[in-house]
Design a protein around this motif. Sequence first.
Motif, PDB file in Angstrom:
ATOM      1  N   ASP A 203     -97.508 -14.753 -49.173  1.00 22.58           N
ATOM      2  CA  ASP A 203     -97.016 -13.572 -48.455  1.00 22.58           C
ATOM      3  C   ASP A 203     -98.120 -12.814 -47.732  1.00 22.58           C
ATOM      4  N   THR A 205    -100.525 -11.830 -44.886  1.00 21.59           N
ATOM      5  CA  THR A 205    -100.470 -11.967 -43.425  1.00 21.59           C
ATOM      6  C   THR A 205    -101.875 -11.926 -42.853  1.00 21.59           C
ATOM      7  N   ARG A 214    -108.107 -16.170 -41.693  1.00 23.92           N
ATOM      8  CA  ARG A 214    -107.338 -16.538 -42.872  1.00 23.92           C
ATOM      9  C   ARG A 214    -108.136 -16.257 -44.145  1.00 23.92           C
TER      10      ARG A 214
END
Length: 417
Positions: A203, A205, A214
């Motif tokens: 979950d 983002t 990332r």
Amino acid sequence: MKAYDEDDGPDGHDGHGDDEAGPGTGARIPLPRASVEDGGRVLPEAAPVALEHQVLTSLLGAWALAACSAQETAAVEDHLGQCEACAEEALRLREAVTLLQRPESLDLDPALRTRVLDGCLERRPPRIPVPEWATPYDAETARLDALLQDFGDAEWHAPVRLRWFEDDGTASRRTTVAGVIAHLLTVDGTVAVALGLDDPLGDITAPSRAPAARTEAYWRASHYPPTRAVRAPWRGQGHSIVRTVAFTGDAGGMPVSYGDFELPLRDAMLDRAFECWVHAEDIAEAVDYPYEPPSARHLNGMIDLAARMLPGVLAARRRAGLAPSGDRPHLVAAGEPGRSLRLEIEGSGGGEWLIPLDSPGAVGSADHEVAHVALDGVEFCRLAAGHVPPAEAAAGQVGDREAIRDVLFAAASLSRM
């Protein structure tokens, strides 16, 4: 002073006639007896001697070291069957003796895994073999996992500095061993997502699909610094990726997005193998442990990927204004030969590549060669990883200096966090 003879008594006469010595007569020297071994008779078994408990207790240390005589050993072992306290002490001493033995290396032969797999595959080939282009990733993740296997908490929290090359300068980010594995987990997740597997971010983002974005998102979302618990999901994801590519039946052309660029799956797997090796070296350096480069065949594939990416990086650097001053590339149509640099890689995984300088779509040509650079294979990979500054790369150089500088800086620009 007279020396005695074997056959004469002290008075010079033959001593065989008298059984008793007279007054003042010296003791006879006994003749040697025949050995039991020489007579061919069976040696008598050592019978336990009758010793007191205190004496037997004092012999336990010597018995544990196998330093007792045969009779003492028999006595001690007979006693151990009757005395529980001495039996427990004897067991403790025997275990202590094993600790005094010279320790043997617990490190397995690096080639052991390959030999075992080769032997197994000779007997029963896999029904669904791993594609050749996925084997470097499979090998490098297995090697790193073997390094992590015996790490304790101290090693997992050892500081590691990630290094790369950015905007013609060095960049770095400090983390821990566990943080490096979290980084590999999130970036390998780009391949996992392309294959239809779960995204390790879940979950969380991230602002983009770029590896750095990332990773930073994963680190920020963690309430605590990553610990050894990150090893299991990283290892499980790696196994799932290898298993899935083995079932795809695809030639590896599926696109994998890295945010601002894409790689076909076969090249993305090579890229992930390369980064796994580079960060394994970072970890090994942090815990002061030796780590070997990949096999020559896998190293050659990694170098080939970097060489194929160089023309695109050269063009991107020119668009960003990072090309050397005074450099005026000749525009060359796609598929046409143009100015080229010969990249010669020596040693393990070596070979030669002609790098087109003027256009990503141009073809390298020996007839248009303007420069020649020679580097060691591992040195080139460390340059491409941003661990060696371009100006300090141990390279043999002949020809156009600006072209050489541009290619060396482009190789370093392949690196990223």
